[in-house]
Design an enzyme around this catalytic site. Structure first.
Site, PDB file in Angstrom:
ATOM      1  N   ASP A   1     -17.149   1.486  32.393  1.00  0.00           N
ATOM      2  CA  ASP A   1     -16.769   2.863  32.088  1.00  0.00           C
ATOM      3  C   ASP A   1     -16.455   2.951  30.592  1.00  0.00           C
ATOM      4  O   ASP A   1     -16.364   1.922  29.900  1.00  0.00           O
ATOM      5  CB  ASP A   1     -15.543   3.240  32.925  1.00  0.00           C
ATOM      6  CG  ASP A   1     -15.323   4.732  33.026  1.00  0.00           C
ATOM      7  OD1 ASP A   1     -16.120   5.502  32.447  1.00  0.00           O
ATOM      8  OD2 ASP A   1     -14.348   5.142  33.681  1.00  0.00           O
TER       9      ASP A   1
ATOM     10  N   GLU B   1     -19.306   4.815  25.917  1.00  0.00           N
ATOM     11  CA  GLU B   1     -20.109   5.680  25.041  1.00  0.00           C
ATOM     12  C   GLU B   1     -20.178   5.195  23.587  1.00  0.00           C
ATOM     13  O   GLU B   1     -21.232   5.464  22.971  1.00  0.00           O
ATOM     14  CB  GLU B   1     -19.552   7.116  25.088  1.00  0.00           C
ATOM     15  CG  GLU B   1     -19.752   7.816  26.391  1.00  0.00           C
ATOM     16  CD  GLU B   1     -18.825   7.293  27.497  1.00  0.00           C
ATOM     17  OE1 GLU B   1     -19.240   7.311  28.660  1.00  0.00           O
ATOM     18  OE2 GLU B   1     -17.697   6.859  27.167  1.00  0.00           O
TER      19      GLU B   1
ATOM     20  N   ASP C   1     -17.331  12.556  34.842  1.00  0.00           N
ATOM     21  CA  ASP C   1     -16.098  13.171  35.336  1.00  0.00           C
ATOM     22  C   ASP C   1     -16.297  14.640  35.683  1.00  0.00           C
ATOM     23  O   ASP C   1     -15.895  15.551  34.938  1.00  0.00           O
ATOM     24  CB  ASP C   1     -14.992  13.009  34.289  1.00  0.00           C
ATOM     25  CG  ASP C   1     -14.690  11.554  34.007  1.00  0.00           C
ATOM     26  OD1 ASP C   1     -15.116  10.700  34.804  1.00  0.00           O
ATOM     27  OD2 ASP C   1     -14.025  11.271  33.001  1.00  0.00           O
TER      28      ASP C   1
END
Length: 887
Positions: free
Chosen positions: A524, A527, A600
């Site tokens: 997770d 990015e 999300d």
């Protein structure tokens, strides 16, 4: 994810007080909706603003010179026909020549490369970044197998014949390229036909009074090499719609125009990997991943375009008449591609069918990895299951409520103070025993491993990375120090192959203490997410391996992190274990390393609706193993929404329920007996279809075809399907229509093609090529099987897919052709739709024995009426050759 958890103890050096206050607010304030002001728009992004203001053919043109065929490719130089700017522009006053190369890399794929001419004595010593490790290793050798040849030449134009019936036509001045069919000269794709190609060249010195720095909010980007953007136009001929370039959230399957007459969107589609919490459900704004691959489709043909570039990208889809409202071009879609840095390394895919285009793209970037069987089942996740007792309780709840599942997930709170590869010794004192209890039921566990490493000298990972110099550097050359869940954090430089190798070793059992063979991984925040960074990510002037600026590699950082983790899981199993690693960030090629999800999302009907075009788009661009958080990550879904989401999510390729820390617990049995039964039925549907899904995953791993498909992929001539983002195909046989509004009583379902369709609720036949108004029932969503297809099922429900391996199969037809494989499984029943009810007997060969044909239920769910003809216990093995004749 922007979450609401108190920050961990921070390690020195401390950031400024203002940053501390901001970080504290991020982690302790209630989560709010997406804040537009925290992210840049095109007008706040200089390269995008400049490119968007240019009119067609307003840029001084380039001309082609020294064109030749050599080393299996077309080579040329691009020369400026005049000065490219006025003295006040930010580009150099004396532009240099560029190099051009055209080559054929696989049938139907043409590669265009444009870069600086580094042989020029005035060229800078620093080379522009070309993204490595995305194309398959043998790609660079392939172009020698498909040699172009000159098919015609006239003053100012040279045509090259390409294998398999296509031509590339190079216009010398002004420079442009057109790819067309050799037989009838019909254009397919064109590059720079509107004269919008611009290439800002690298420099070492600023012009007088020039400011290379860019500022956004409180952040300053030093831009030490100055402006280096590239922009150009690409036209798709014969196109009705274009698709692709994920990731953005939209209720439209096709890409809506962003510029031109009567355009709703004012912003281009943005490809810049960002941690965007509670994102808008209908926006061109970029999210967690970027795949710069666009497909077109029309009734005559399909085509595609891929730009291998990991810098921020902005893409306009131009409405008809954008250049001349009085004369809109028919059957052509123009697009404008803009990137902050990099080179032109682009591929044209000529199709002609969309399945061909997908295959041509994946022949370069790789077909999706074949997952393990358990990964195709249902996954139960939450931020966070509190401790081992909570894990055991949730696991037991699935058993007591007769709901199968395969994987239970642990989020960041399972670690020792957000130190990855560790366990909280108080909450999880016996992680091995916990995993073994799950494994005894054929179940698995997934733990989270994020890229931010806690800056704590007592933490072995940080200590080792610091000593080896393995972190990304800031603009001053020090280890980059940003803020994420652990507080002060640094980020391994995954562009470096040595560091990826080092990272992969951390997954070995002797290094990841408390892990077992039944434990898999979740990446997770990759990015990468940096809470105190510009736009919640890493500064663009941070420096990676090879003196590469972060701006040049940003969109691929998560790809490299995912790659290293996946390699680590393979290495852990000594190459015998297919990995399961889920990633939030992604780039072209990610499909080779594992699954992704849409991030999300929110517990509302709009996000349920948007999940379908998002997953369909991901599938078209190679990411076949994807899904959305069932129920929505943020918020508390009403029971009806949660049930409908399970009913739809049962058909996602990746099927996982997930929720935010601050939401109410939402295990499937917490919403009353009636809703528990409805969710149980939805999960049972998925488990009954596991043989079909796994067959589709096998097909995806060889051909690249997605599991979850737009209707038009199977029915390319049916215009009614071209922008249908509410219904979809699962493989070639199943059509699924979602329910996207509360209290829905009926829904219109368009059934494409000329075939008949069988409604799997009751076996009733419906005609193709028209819409049907269907009554909506609470116990399922409309699902249809195409006539003449076979769907293998398993109808005995166990605790997990692992326990179903040797269970018998149910088939929908008898004309199944299959390759030999090893299995002792029997065919338990054959269910026949569309045959006369007068059929009473069946003869099974070999053996020539008769069995009765009964009127039986279409499925085993409670209340299913006897509407299908059923052959019970034909007693044939699934791996054998056999026939059944109906008398």
């Amino acid at each position: 994810m922007i979450r609401t958890h108190p920050p961990a103890t921070m390690s020195p050096p401390f950031p400024p007080l203002s940053t501390l206050l901001l970080f504290s607010l991020l982690l302790t304030s209630p989560v709010s909706a997406w804040k537009k002001e925290e992210f840049r728009d095109c007008n706040q992004t200089p390269f995008c603003k400049r490119a968007r203001t240019r009119a067609p053919h307003s840029i001084p043109s380039l001309s082609v010179s020294s064109l030749s065929l050599s080393d299996g490719a077309v080579s040329a130089r691009l020369l400026p026909s005049q000065l490219l700017q006025s003295p006040t522009d930010s580009t150099p006053a004396s532009p240099r020549a560029l190099t051009l190369r055209l080559s054929v890399y696989t049938p139907g794929a043409l590669r265009l490369e444009i870069d600086e001419d580094y042989s020029d004595p005035d060229a800078p010593s620093h080379r522009r970044f070309r993204v490595p490790d995305v194309l398959l290793p043998d790609v660079d050798d392939r172009h020698k197998l498909y040699l172009p040849r000159i098919s015609s030449a006239s003053p100012g134009v040279t045509s090259f014949y390409l294998p398999y019936g296509f031509e590339a036509v190079v216009q010398h001045e002004p420079f442009q390229i057109e790819v067309r069919r050799a037989s009838n000269k019909e254009p397919i794709l064109s590059f720079n036909s509107h004269g919008l190609f611009d290439f800002e060249q690298l420099r070492t010195n600023k012009s007088d009074g020039e400011d290379w720095e860019e500022r956004f909010r409180s952040h300053t980007d030093t831009r030490p090499r100055g402006p280096q953007s590239i922009s150009f136009d690409v036209s798709f001929h014969g196109a009705d719609f274009v698709y692709g370039i994920p990731e953005h959230a939209s209720t439209s399957l096709s890409l809506r125009p962003t510029r031109g007459p009567d355009v709703d969107f004012s912003e281009p589609y943005r490809l810049f990997n960002l941690d965007v919490f509670e994102y808008l459900h209908d926006s061109p704004f970029g999210l967690y991943g970027s795949i710069p691959f666009m497909l077109s489709h029309g009734t005559k043909s399909s085509s595609g375009f891929f730009w291998l570039n990991a810098a921020e990208m902005q893409i306009d889809v131009l409405a008809p008449g954008w250049d001349d409202p009085a004369n809109p071009s028919p059957n052509r879609i123009d697009t404008l591609w803009m990137a902050e840095a990099g080179v032109v390394d682009a591929f044209f895919f000529v199709g002609p069918e969309t399945k061909d285009v997908v295959g041509q793209y994946l022949s370069l970037t790789g077909t999706p990895a074949m997952p393990q069987h358990f990964a195709v089942g249902y996954h139960q996740c939450r931020w966070n299951y509190r401790d081992e007792e909570d894990v055991d309780s949730v696991d037991a709840g699935f058993d007591s409520h007769d709901i199968p599942y395969d994987v239970l997930w642990l989020d960041i709170e399972h670690t020792d103070g957000k130190r990855y590869f560790t366990w909280d010794k108080t909450l999880f004192p016996d992680p091995v025993g916990m995993q073994k209890r799950l494994a005894a039921k054929g179940r698995h566990m997934v733990t989270i491993v994020d890229p931010h490493v806690k800056r704590d000298d007592s933490f072995f990972l940080h200590k080792e990375a610091t000593e080896k110099g393995y972190y990304v550097k800031d603009a001053s050359g020090r280890d980059f120090d940003g803020w994420c869940w652990p507080g002060s954090s640094s980020y391994p430089d995954m562009l470096n192959p040595e560091i990826r190798e080092w990272w992969s070793e951390k997954f070995l059992f002797e290094n990841y203490k408390g892990s077992t063979p039944s434990l898999y991984i979740w990446n997770d925040m990759n990015e990468p997410s940096v809470f105190n960074g510009p736009e919640v990510t890493m500064p663009r002037d941070a420096v990676h391996y090879g003196d590469v600026e972060h701006r040049e590699v940003h969109n691929a950082y998560g790809y490299y992190f995912h790659m290293a983790s996946s390699i680590g899981v393979v290495k852990r199993g000594e190459g015998k274990d297919r990995p399961f690693v889920l990633s939030r960030a992604f780039f072209a090629g990610t499909q080779r390393y594992g699954a992704i999800w849409t991030g999300d999302n929110s517990a509302d009907w709009d996000h349920l609706r948007a999940s379908v075009p998002m997953i369909l788009t991901l599938g078209l661009t190679g990411m076949t193993f994807s899904g959305a958080d069932v129920g929505g990550f943020f918020g508390n879904p009403e029971p009806e929404l949660l049930v409908r989401w399970y009913q739809l999510g049962a058909f996602y390729p990746f099927f996982r329920g997930h929720a935010h820390l601050d939401t109410k617990r939402r295990e499937p049995w917490l919403f009353g007996e009636k809703n528990t039964a409805l969710i149980r039925e939805a999960v049972h549907v998925r488990y009954s279809l596991l043989p079909y899904f796994y067959t589709l995953f096998r097909e995806a791993s060889t051909s690249g075809l997605p599991i979850m498909r737009p209707l038009w992929l199977e029915f390319p001539q049916d215009k009614e399907t071209f922008n249908n983002g509410e219904a979809f195909m699962v493989g070639p046989a199943l059509l699924v229509q979602g329910i996207y509004q509360a209290g829905e009583k009926s829904v219109s379902v368009y059934l494409p093609g000329t075939e008949s369709w069988y409604y799997l609720r009751n076996g009733v036949t419906y005609a193709g090529g028209r819409s049907h108004k269907m009554e909506v029932f609470e116990d399922g969503i409309p699902t249809f099987q195409k006539a003449g297809t076979i769907i293998p099922r398993k109808d005995r429900f166990r605790r997990s897919s692992t326990q179903m391996v040797n269970d018998p199969y149910t088939l929908g037809r008898t004309n199944l052709s299959k390759k030999k494989f090893s299995s002792e499984c029997l065919i338990e029943r054959v269910i026949l739709l569309g045959l006369s009810a007068n059929a009473k007997k069946a003869v099974i060969e070999p053996g020539n024995h008769e069995v009765d044909i009964e009127l039986g239920p279409l499925s085993l769910r409670a209340g299913s009426s006897p509407v299908a003809l059923t052959i019970r216990k034909p007693n044939v093995h699934v791996a054998d050759d056999w026939t059944i004749s109906i008398l």
